[in-house]
Design a protein around this motif. Structure first.
Motif, PDB file in Angstrom:
ATOM      1  N   ARG A 142     -58.994  47.412  13.354  1.00 18.84           N
ATOM      2  CA  ARG A 142     -58.981  48.872  13.515  1.00 18.84           C
ATOM      3  C   ARG A 142     -60.396  49.436  13.518  1.00 18.84           C
ATOM      4  NH1 ARG A 142     -53.975  48.662   9.867  1.00 18.84           N
ATOM      5  NH2 ARG A 142     -52.311  48.718  11.412  1.00 18.84           N
ATOM      6  N   THR A 143     -61.297  48.828  12.765  1.00 21.17           N
ATOM      7  CA  THR A 143     -62.686  49.281  12.752  1.00 21.17           C
ATOM      8  C   THR A 143     -63.326  49.077  14.123  1.00 21.17           C
ATOM      9  OG1 THR A 143     -62.921  48.793  10.398  1.00 21.17           O
ATOM     10  CG2 THR A 143     -64.945  48.970  11.674  1.00 21.17           C
ATOM     11  N   ARG A 144     -63.073  47.923  14.760  1.00 23.26           N
ATOM     12  CA  ARG A 144     -63.622  47.679  16.092  1.00 23.26           C
ATOM     13  C   ARG A 144     -63.106  48.706  17.102  1.00 23.26           C
ATOM     14  NH1 ARG A 144     -61.744  42.366  15.517  1.00 23.26           N
ATOM     15  NH2 ARG A 144     -63.223  41.017  14.444  1.00 23.26           N
ATOM     16  N   ARG A 145     -61.794  48.999  17.026  1.00 20.55           N
ATOM     17  CA  ARG A 145     -61.229  49.962  17.979  1.00 20.55           C
ATOM     18  C   ARG A 145     -61.842  51.344  17.798  1.00 20.55           C
ATOM     19  NH1 ARG A 145     -56.278  47.136  17.290  1.00 20.55           N
ATOM     20  NH2 ARG A 145     -55.441  48.590  15.764  1.00 20.55           N
ATOM     21  N   ALA A 146     -62.053  51.741  16.548  1.00 19.86           N
ATOM     22  CA  ALA A 146     -62.605  53.062  16.281  1.00 19.86           C
ATOM     23  C   ALA A 146     -64.095  53.121  16.583  1.00 19.86           C
ATOM     24  CB  ALA A 146     -62.365  53.451  14.822  1.00 19.86           C
ATOM     25  N   ALA A 186     -51.622  46.732  15.853  1.00 21.42           N
ATOM     26  CA  ALA A 186     -51.158  48.069  16.232  1.00 21.42           C
ATOM     27  C   ALA A 186     -51.549  49.066  15.150  1.00 21.42           C
ATOM     28  CB  ALA A 186     -49.641  48.077  16.436  1.00 21.42           C
ATOM     29  N   ASP A 187     -51.758  50.319  15.562  1.00 26.04           N
ATOM     30  CA  ASP A 187     -52.080  51.399  14.625  1.00 26.04           C
ATOM     31  C   ASP A 187     -50.852  52.206  14.258  1.00 26.04           C
ATOM     32  OD1 ASP A 187     -55.105  51.188  14.729  1.00 26.04           O
ATOM     33  OD2 ASP A 187     -54.644  51.477  16.849  1.00 26.04           O
ATOM     34  N   VAL A 188     -49.871  52.220  15.138  1.00 24.42           N
ATOM     35  CA  VAL A 188     -48.696  53.065  14.981  1.00 24.42           C
ATOM     36  C   VAL A 188     -47.564  52.412  15.772  1.00 24.42           C
ATOM     37  CG1 VAL A 188     -49.401  54.486  16.957  1.00 24.42           C
ATOM     38  CG2 VAL A 188     -47.868  55.468  15.236  1.00 24.42           C
ATOM     39  N   ALA A 189     -46.323  52.724  15.430  1.00 23.77           N
ATOM     40  CA  ALA A 189     -45.198  52.070  16.099  1.00 23.77           C
ATOM     41  C   ALA A 189     -43.993  52.996  16.148  1.00 23.77           C
ATOM     42  CB  ALA A 189     -44.817  50.773  15.382  1.00 23.77           C
ATOM     43  N   LEU A 190     -43.175  52.815  17.165  1.00 22.46           N
ATOM     44  CA  LEU A 190     -41.844  53.399  17.177  1.00 22.46           C
ATOM     45  C   LEU A 190     -40.899  52.348  16.596  1.00 22.46           C
ATOM     46  CD1 LEU A 190     -41.615  55.236  20.628  1.00 22.46           C
ATOM     47  CD2 LEU A 190     -42.273  56.159  18.388  1.00 22.46           C
ATOM     48  N   MET A 191     -40.256  52.692  15.471  1.00 20.98           N
ATOM     49  CA  MET A 191     -39.401  51.746  14.759  1.00 20.98           C
ATOM     50  C   MET A 191     -38.021  52.357  14.561  1.00 20.98           C
ATOM     51  SD  MET A 191     -42.371  50.375  12.161  1.00 20.98           S
ATOM     52  CE  MET A 191     -41.314  49.376  11.120  1.00 20.98           C
ATOM     53  N   HIS A 192     -37.065  51.501  14.230  1.00 19.99           N
ATOM     54  CA  HIS A 192     -35.672  51.924  14.290  1.00 19.99           C
ATOM     55  C   HIS A 192     -34.905  51.515  13.030  1.00 19.99           C
ATOM     56  CE1 HIS A 192     -36.594  52.528  18.550  1.00 19.99           C
ATOM     57  NE2 HIS A 192     -37.160  51.340  18.501  1.00 19.99           N
ATOM     58  N   HIS A 222     -38.064  56.294  14.376  1.00 16.24           N
ATOM     59  CA  HIS A 222     -39.158  56.876  13.597  1.00 16.24           C
ATOM     60  C   HIS A 222     -40.478  56.512  14.250  1.00 16.24           C
ATOM     61  CE1 HIS A 222     -37.072  57.757   9.594  1.00 16.24           C
ATOM     62  NE2 HIS A 222     -36.129  57.205  10.328  1.00 16.24           N
ATOM     63  N   ILE A 223     -41.469  57.352  14.061  1.00 18.95           N
ATOM     64  CA  ILE A 223     -42.845  56.950  14.313  1.00 18.95           C
ATOM     65  C   ILE A 223     -43.414  56.545  12.959  1.00 18.95           C
ATOM     66  CG2 ILE A 223     -43.780  59.324  14.138  1.00 18.95           C
ATOM     67  CD1 ILE A 223     -45.804  58.423  16.356  1.00 18.95           C
ATOM     68  N   ALA A 224     -43.981  55.341  12.873  1.00 18.16           N
ATOM     69  CA  ALA A 224     -44.403  54.764  11.587  1.00 18.16           C
ATOM     70  C   ALA A 224     -45.849  54.302  11.677  1.00 18.16           C
ATOM     71  CB  ALA A 224     -43.494  53.592  11.206  1.00 18.16           C
ATOM     72  N   TRP A 225     -46.530  54.354  10.535  1.00 15.58           N
ATOM     73  CA  TRP A 225     -47.936  53.967  10.483  1.00 15.58           C
ATOM     74  C   TRP A 225     -48.276  53.491   9.073  1.00 15.58           C
ATOM     75  CZ3 TRP A 225     -45.851  58.759  10.466  1.00 15.58           C
ATOM     76  CH2 TRP A 225     -46.188  59.613   9.413  1.00 15.58           C
ATOM     77  N   PRO A 226     -49.358  52.728   8.890  1.00 16.51           N
ATOM     78  CA  PRO A 226     -49.725  52.253   7.557  1.00 16.51           C
ATOM     79  C   PRO A 226     -49.980  53.425   6.609  1.00 16.51           C
ATOM     80  CG  PRO A 226     -50.927  51.041   9.230  1.00 16.51           C
ATOM     81  CD  PRO A 226     -50.240  52.176   9.932  1.00 16.51           C
ATOM     82  N   ALA A 227     -49.458  53.322   5.405  1.00 15.76           N
ATOM     83  CA  ALA A 227     -49.511  54.448   4.471  1.00 15.76           C
ATOM     84  C   ALA A 227     -50.927  54.860   4.116  1.00 15.76           C
ATOM     85  CB  ALA A 227     -48.733  54.099   3.204  1.00 15.76           C
ATOM     86  N   HIS A 228     -51.889  53.948   4.210  1.00 20.17           N
ATOM     87  CA  HIS A 228     -53.264  54.263   3.795  1.00 20.17           C
ATOM     88  C   HIS A 228     -54.113  54.817   4.933  1.00 20.17           C
ATOM     89  CE1 HIS A 228     -53.321  50.135   5.401  1.00 20.17           C
ATOM     90  NE2 HIS A 228     -54.470  50.516   5.931  1.00 20.17           N
ATOM     91  N   SER A 229     -53.572  54.987   6.120  1.00 21.15           N
ATOM     92  CA  SER A 229     -54.371  55.386   7.277  1.00 21.15           C
ATOM     93  C   SER A 229     -54.999  56.757   7.071  1.00 21.15           C
ATOM     94  CB  SER A 229     -53.510  55.394   8.535  1.00 21.15           C
ATOM     95  OG  SER A 229     -54.262  55.862   9.638  1.00 21.15           O
ATOM     96  N   ARG A 230     -56.272  56.878   7.508  1.00 25.05           N
ATOM     97  CA  ARG A 230     -56.989  58.153   7.455  1.00 25.05           C
ATOM     98  C   ARG A 230     -57.543  58.520   8.829  1.00 25.05           C
ATOM     99  NH1 ARG A 230     -54.529  57.840   3.618  1.00 25.05           N
ATOM    100  NH2 ARG A 230     -55.084  58.141   1.422  1.00 25.05           N
ATOM    101  N   SER A 231     -56.937  58.029   9.889  1.00 27.11           N
ATOM    102  CA  SER A 231     -57.435  58.248  11.240  1.00 27.11           C
ATOM    103  C   SER A 231     -57.055  59.641  11.746  1.00 27.11           C
ATOM    104  CB  SER A 231     -56.857  57.202  12.195  1.00 27.11           C
ATOM    105  OG  SER A 231     -57.044  57.579  13.538  1.00 27.11           O
ATOM    106  N   PRO A 232     -58.040  60.501  12.077  1.00 29.09           N
ATOM    107  CA  PRO A 232     -57.714  61.815  12.643  1.00 29.09           C
ATOM    108  C   PRO A 232     -56.947  61.705  13.962  1.00 29.09           C
ATOM    109  CG  PRO A 232     -59.995  61.758  11.893  1.00 29.09           C
ATOM    110  CD  PRO A 232     -59.490  60.343  11.853  1.00 29.09           C
ATOM    111  N   ALA A 233     -57.318  60.718  14.803  1.00 27.51           N
ATOM    112  CA  ALA A 233     -56.616  60.551  16.078  1.00 27.51           C
ATOM    113  C   ALA A 233     -55.152  60.213  15.850  1.00 27.51           C
ATOM    114  CB  ALA A 233     -57.295  59.460  16.904  1.00 27.51           C
TER     115      ALA A 233
END
Length: 287
Positions: A84-88, A149-155, A265-276
């Motif tokens: 994630r650091t490389r992508r950002a 992945a940074d975010v996902a559509l999950m069911h 649902h749209i789901a993401w890691p609980a610790h994420s601090r990404s403004p995007a």
């Protein structure tokens, strides 16, 4: 000593998963004696036995089982941080690429919702680049945990949301996908009992955490394989209604009257601090 090095964890994970020092050393690209010494040193530092060694081979102790579970999570976290650091990082360079988010989606699921989300987010000022990563059943969780992945559509009820934050986006029913020439395809509705006990059309079996449930139906690896087997009259599948998008002419979709609803649902890691990422989630909840 309450700290662990990633090198130590990689060494231990290889031995714990192979349950054989020789195979673990080969996997790591190193000789066996230094690997054995490294594991012994780790045990001394932690003050516990991680492995039982005897003539029959190697097995895990209770403490080893704990480190195997915790170690996987720890290595996933360090790998995820690097990815994630490389992508950002590209967005920090003058003239570099925009910030990029990777969105994991189950292939062919939530098709219309995904289109709406991508179009709405692209219209946002300073929107990040979105890379859509199609995946198989249940793979979104692993992709989020290890940073692919940074975010996902999950069911729900199919995915595990442990360790993730999420927002509910859509609720839908389920359908049975049958060969168009099968007698059940002429029905207006079906029940789960109708499709779960058809001798000539066993239910397809998807993997869960790498293993397949018991049953006579074929083991299915991806959406294309499933579509082919249904068209050939070899299986039937129960899927969310939005997956109609990938149906072939040889398929028929019949609504199920008693299947539990599927909640996207749209789901993401609980610790994420990404403004995007925060902007993408806000866009999704406003659809």
């Amino acid at each position: 000593m309450d700290t662990l090095e990633t090198r130590e964890l990689r060494y231990f994970m290889a031995v714990a998963e192979e349950l054989h020092f020789g195979r673990a050393a080969e996997r790591l690209g190193m000789a066996q004696p230094p690997l054995s010494r490294a594991i012994q040193q780790l045990e001394r530092r932690l003050g516990v036995s991680l492995l039982k060694r005897n003539r029959r081979g190697v097995s895990l102790t209770g403490a080893g089982e704990v480190l195997l579970h915790e170690g996987r999570a720890a290595l996933d976290a360090t790998t995820a941080a690097a990815r994630r650091t490389r992508r950002a990082g590209g967005a920090d360079s003058p003239g570099g690429p925009r910030n990029r988010l990777v969105l994991a989606v189950k292939a062919a699921a939530s098709h219309e919702l995904l289109h709406k989300l991508l179009d709405a987010y692209a219209a946002e000022p300073d929107a990040a680049e979105i890379e859509v990563l199609p995946c198989g059943i249940g793979e979104q969780e692993g992709l989020l945990r290890d940073g692919r992945a940074d975010v996902a559509l999950m069911h729900k009820p199919f995915n595990s949301f442990a360790g993730f934050d999420s927002e509910e986006l859509m609720t839908e029913g389920q359908i049975a996908i049958l060969p168009a020439r099968h007698p059940l395809a002429a029905r207006k509705t079906l029940s789960l009992a109708d499709v779960s006990d058809v001798s000539d059309l066993p239910l397809a079996r998807w993997p869960c955490h790498g293993t397949y449930p018991p049953g006579p139906g074929p083991e299915v690896h991806d959406q294309t394989q499933l579509a082919q087997l249904i068209a050939l009259g070899r299986t039937v599948a129960v899927i969310p209604d939005s997956a109609r998008a990938w149906l072939w002419a040889e398929h028929t979709a019949v609504p199920l009257t008693d299947a539990p609803p599927v909640v996207t649902h749209i789901a993401w890691p609980a610790h994420s601090r990404s403004p995007a990422l925060a902007r993408l989630i806000r866009t999704a909840t406003q659809l």
